[in-house]
Design a protein around this motif. Structure first.
Motif, PDB file in Angstrom:
ATOM      1  N   LYS A  94       4.243  18.953  16.033  1.00  0.00           N
ATOM      2  CA  LYS A  94       4.560  18.781  17.461  1.00  0.00           C
ATOM      3  C   LYS A  94       3.306  18.489  18.270  1.00  0.00           C
ATOM      4  O   LYS A  94       3.316  17.641  19.178  1.00  0.00           O
ATOM      5  N   ALA A  95       2.211  19.190  17.943  1.00  0.00           N
ATOM      6  CA  ALA A  95       0.959  18.999  18.696  1.00  0.00           C
ATOM      7  C   ALA A  95       0.432  17.578  18.501  1.00  0.00           C
ATOM      8  O   ALA A  95       0.012  16.923  19.470  1.00  0.00           O
ATOM      9  N   LEU A  96       0.471  17.100  17.262  1.00  0.00           N
ATOM     10  CA  LEU A  96      -0.026  15.750  17.000  1.00  0.00           C
ATOM     11  C   LEU A  96       0.872  14.693  17.628  1.00  0.00           C
ATOM     12  O   LEU A  96       0.386  13.676  18.128  1.00  0.00           O
ATOM     13  N   LEU A  97       2.176  14.962  17.627  1.00  0.00           N
ATOM     14  CA  LEU A  97       3.107  14.024  18.263  1.00  0.00           C
ATOM     15  C   LEU A  97       2.822  13.938  19.768  1.00  0.00           C
ATOM     16  O   LEU A  97       2.746  12.842  20.344  1.00  0.00           O
ATOM     17  N   ALA A  98       2.626  15.123  20.377  1.00  0.00           N
ATOM     18  CA  ALA A  98       2.353  15.158  21.818  1.00  0.00           C
ATOM     19  C   ALA A  98       1.033  14.438  22.125  1.00  0.00           C
ATOM     20  O   ALA A  98       0.944  13.639  23.070  1.00  0.00           O
ATOM     21  N   ALA A  99       0.010  14.708  21.300  1.00  0.00           N
ATOM     22  CA  ALA A  99      -1.293  14.055  21.511  1.00  0.00           C
ATOM     23  C   ALA A  99      -1.160  12.544  21.350  1.00  0.00           C
ATOM     24  O   ALA A  99      -1.720  11.771  22.145  1.00  0.00           O
ATOM     25  N   GLY A 100      -0.402  12.136  20.357  1.00  0.00           N
ATOM     26  CA  GLY A 100      -0.221  10.708  20.106  1.00  0.00           C
ATOM     27  C   GLY A 100       0.488  10.023  21.259  1.00  0.00           C
ATOM     28  O   GLY A 100       0.052   8.951  21.712  1.00  0.00           O
ATOM     29  N   TYR A 159      -0.920  10.545  11.554  1.00  0.00           N
ATOM     30  CA  TYR A 159      -0.085  10.874  10.400  1.00  0.00           C
ATOM     31  C   TYR A 159      -0.967  11.239   9.193  1.00  0.00           C
ATOM     32  O   TYR A 159      -0.662  12.152   8.437  1.00  0.00           O
ATOM     33  N   GLY A 160      -2.059  10.499   9.056  1.00  0.00           N
ATOM     34  CA  GLY A 160      -2.997  10.831   7.979  1.00  0.00           C
ATOM     35  C   GLY A 160      -3.588  12.221   8.176  1.00  0.00           C
ATOM     36  O   GLY A 160      -3.684  13.000   7.225  1.00  0.00           O
ATOM     37  N   LEU A 161      -3.956  12.536   9.406  1.00  0.00           N
ATOM     38  CA  LEU A 161      -4.508  13.858   9.710  1.00  0.00           C
ATOM     39  C   LEU A 161      -3.474  14.949   9.411  1.00  0.00           C
ATOM     40  O   LEU A 161      -3.781  15.982   8.812  1.00  0.00           O
ATOM     41  N   TYR A 162      -2.227  14.682   9.818  1.00  0.00           N
ATOM     42  CA  TYR A 162      -1.153  15.651   9.563  1.00  0.00           C
ATOM     43  C   TYR A 162      -1.005  15.919   8.064  1.00  0.00           C
ATOM     44  O   TYR A 162      -0.888  17.063   7.625  1.00  0.00           O
ATOM     45  N   GLU A 213       4.820  27.194   7.017  1.00  0.00           N
ATOM     46  CA  GLU A 213       5.810  26.251   7.531  1.00  0.00           C
ATOM     47  C   GLU A 213       5.814  26.221   9.060  1.00  0.00           C
ATOM     48  O   GLU A 213       5.975  25.166   9.676  1.00  0.00           O
ATOM     49  N   LYS A 214       5.594  27.407   9.638  1.00  0.00           N
ATOM     50  CA  LYS A 214       5.584  27.499  11.101  1.00  0.00           C
ATOM     51  C   LYS A 214       4.381  26.718  11.657  1.00  0.00           C
ATOM     52  O   LYS A 214       4.507  25.947  12.615  1.00  0.00           O
ATOM     53  N   ALA A 215       3.226  26.936  11.032  1.00  0.00           N
ATOM     54  CA  ALA A 215       2.019  26.221  11.464  1.00  0.00           C
ATOM     55  C   ALA A 215       2.187  24.714  11.259  1.00  0.00           C
ATOM     56  O   ALA A 215       1.721  23.908  12.074  1.00  0.00           O
ATOM     57  N   ASN A 216       2.876  24.366  10.188  1.00  0.00           N
ATOM     58  CA  ASN A 216       3.124  22.957   9.903  1.00  0.00           C
ATOM     59  C   ASN A 216       3.964  22.320  11.018  1.00  0.00           C
ATOM     60  O   ASN A 216       3.680  21.212  11.489  1.00  0.00           O
ATOM     61  N   GLY A 217       4.991  23.058  11.444  1.00  0.00           N
ATOM     62  CA  GLY A 217       5.852  22.568  12.528  1.00  0.00           C
ATOM     63  C   GLY A 217       5.085  22.415  13.832  1.00  0.00           C
ATOM     64  O   GLY A 217       5.231  21.422  14.558  1.00  0.00           O
TER      65      GLY A 217
END
Lengths: 279, 123
Positions: free
Chosen positions: B97-103, B76-79, B89-93
């Protein structure tokens, strides 16, 4: 002060000039200025405009630190030009630039429209949900000194934009709501007469708002009116978390004290104060 | 999850990392003081002691909580850091998703390892 006591000193003034019709980027222009004790930066800019360069553009209005129009970057720090004496800042070289984190309209004039747009987003006024009471007031609202002190300092904000200019988050993210708007949101949220927490929550608790503040504290350090926006933002986080945890106590405004019932009984109108000017 | 909830759990996870991570460091590095967690005595990194702690449900649960808290706090800190760089906004989305999947992937592997280690016995 007697005239002979006034000692003039020549200093170098570097002013950032920018004309969007001809310049690609700002350029620093050097002016020599005779400065005397008590001369403010705004006085100096006027002197330069009158005697050296009439094309110099800067914004000002009240000249006494109330309107917030003349905020600019003075020797690297956001300050009010009318409230800053040159000799308090330097006795050799003065650098004057427009506020950072804003688009420059021309020379020292920043475009403050985004600042005011963000201010409007937080509903910067008392929000009431009891429409009937607003239409037909039954009396006045009582506010204790303790309730007043919670938000009093935040009412001193003059919307000059110095806090936003100093904010490192605003520097990296132009969509960040900014310390001024967030402090003003808090000012109303903690006002005991206000019912607007839930209408503001969606703005201040969203992305690019209160949780993007990393507490650098520069906004509070540069505020020319001594307002502490960083404190307001941290307290706002606390209010939002309390609300999330269902621990926020809604401080409903104290019921209005009844209007002067005796005057109603006698059916006499409330006294009208006398005119203060001749008519 | 709204921003307030995300931020609250980010702070709570930080506190959890501080406490559980601190206990973990004490158990591993302060044998003399925290030797009660070393059933075989001696070094806390000895196989018998590591295996003994792995067999404990309390340790397994604490490792899983520490893993979840550290992953959430870190990702979350990295995000937040990356999203404040002014990405679209697209890159943010996509980043979210990528960080959620990695987590989720890292948590699954780590939690499996924490519980699977309970059944490794000293031969």
């Amino acid at each position: 002060m007697k005239r002979q006591d006034v000692q003039e000193r020549i200093i170098s003034v570097y002013i950032h000039r920018f004309d969007p019709t001809s310049d690609k980027k700002p350029r620093a222009v050097l002016y020599e200025l005779a400065v005397e004790q008590g001369m403010t930066v705004l006085d100096g800019l006027h002197r330069i405009k009158e005697t050296q360069d009439p094309t110099l553009a800067f914004r000002f209005s009240c000249r006494m630190g109330v309107c917030g129009s003349c905020a600019m970057l003075i020797n690297g720090k956001p300050m009010l030009a009318c409230n800053t004496q040159i000799l308090d800042v330097t006795d050799k070289a003065l650098t004057v630039a427009p506020l950072p984190n804003f688009r420059v309209v021309r020379d020292l004039v920043p475009d403050l429209a985004p600042l005011f747009k963000k201010h409007v987003q937080v509903n910067p006024y008392i929000v009431r949900t009891d429409g009937h009471e607003m239409e037909s007031p039954s009396g006045e609202f009582i506010q204790t000194p303790e309730e007043l002190i919670k938000y009093l300092q935040f009412t001193y904000c003059i919307k000059c934009g110095a806090c936003v200019a100093a904010c490192p988050t605003a520097a990296t993210d132009e969509n960040y709501l900014g310390p001024m708007a967030l402090a003003q949101a808090y000012r109303y949220i903690v006002d005991s007469r206000d019912d607007g927490f839930h209408s503001r929550k969606s703005v201040v608790g969203a992305d690019k708002a209160v949780f993007n503040c990393h507490y650098a504290g520069e906004c509070s350090a540069v505020c020319p009116k001594g307002v502490d926006p960083a404190r307001a933002i941290q307290f706002m986080k606390r209010e939002l978390v309390r609300d999330y945890l269902l621990m926020r106590r809604h401080t409903a405004p104290l019921k209005a004290r009844a209007l002067n019932d005796k005057s109603k009984e006698k059916k006499t109108p409330l006294p009208v104060p006398p005119y203060t000017v001749d008519r | 999850m709204n921003k307030t909830a995300s931020w609250f759990w980010f702070i709570a996870a930080g506190v959890a990392v501080f406490i559980i991570g601190g206990l973990h460091m004490a158990v591993i590095h302060l044998d003399g003081i925290a030797g009660i967690f070393n059933p075989a005595g001696g070094s806390s990194l000895a196989w018998e002691n590591v295996s003994g702690r792995n067999g404990s449900l309390v340790f397994a649960v604490s490792y899983v909580i520490l893993l979840g808290a550290a992953l959430y706090h870190g990702l979350y800190g990295l995000y937040n850091i990356v999203s404040e760089l002014g990405i679209s906004e697209k890159a943010n989305g996509l980043l979210k998703k990528a960080l959620l999947a990695a987590g989720v992937a890292l948590f699954t592997v780590g939690a499996y390892a924490a519980f699977a280690a309970r059944f490794i016995t000293v031969s």
